[in-house]
Design an enzyme around this catalytic site. Sequence first.
Site, PDB file in Angstrom:
ATOM      1  NE  ARG A 142      29.104  51.186  29.941  1.00  0.00           N
ATOM      2  CZ  ARG A 142      29.298  49.705  29.507  1.00  0.00           C
ATOM      3  NH1 ARG A 142      28.736  49.476  28.767  1.00  0.00           N
ATOM      4  NH2 ARG A 142      29.976  48.997  30.466  1.00  0.00           N
ATOM      5  CB  SER A 184      31.957  55.573  34.600  1.00  0.00           C
ATOM      6  OG  SER A 184      32.024  54.237  35.442  1.00  0.00           O
ATOM      7  CD  GLU A 254      29.603  54.998  31.179  1.00  0.00           C
ATOM      8  OE1 GLU A 254      28.805  54.594  31.934  1.00  0.00           O
ATOM      9  OE2 GLU A 254      30.691  54.734  30.902  1.00  0.00           O
TER      10      GLU A 254
END
Length: 258
Positions: A142, A184, A254
């Site tokens: 990520r 998320s 995130e």
Amino acid sequence: MFFKTVDFSKYSSIKVGQPTQVLMIEEGDTIPEDRYLIGGANNLLVSPTPPPLMMLSKDFATITQEREMLVIGAAMPTGRIVSYAKKHDIGGFEFCAKLPGTLGGMLAMNAGVKEYEIFNILHSVKINDEWILADDIEHGYRFAKLGGIATQAKFEIQHGFDQKLLDELLNLRSNQPLEPSAGSVFKNPEGDYAGRLIEAVGLKGVRRGQMQWSTVHANFLVNLGGGTYEEAKSLIDLAKSEVLNRFNIALIEEIKIL
């Protein structure tokens, strides 16, 4: 380039924000260095005082084939990439159907689902008008350190679209909430899941105003209608604090908070 008013309470996937002046970058423009680049606003939480913002215009929403390479503009929505791949029997992009937004956003955070990530299939990226091989860009779970503004990317064409894989990945959505969210909120810590940790500290379903940690998946912050930045930020800070106190694990966002 030109300015456009973007209402983030409508445009962003979490439906939080306010009308904001955004500089639209067109083909051939010199890209400013003092503005934050946004894409489809699918992982953004925009505050009442965001930094100066810019977006790539539809000039960068392109997709072409050059020999055995697929060249895609950074403003291209992921859904259209998947549709193109399916139509032309190109494999490797099936996981993008699970991820809303634009290619640029996927590149910036090395977006993915399970073991599938954009950098796994990426050949090179055009950053600040220079083509750079994917292998020469520092990236991981990520994150990707692009070091500039990505406007295009190249992918080696793999023949054979996998509809079965697409269906399997779309089926994963059944455990995601239907209310507006930014996906998320936290990255999964190594060897654990952010959703499990948030649930373990008793925050699943906890609500402040019109924002709530989802009752379906605890790592999703959902907007029940008219939620504000302050309500969202207080729940994010609460989760970080509770998980750190209980498990000594520092949750890392995130979601991008502007």
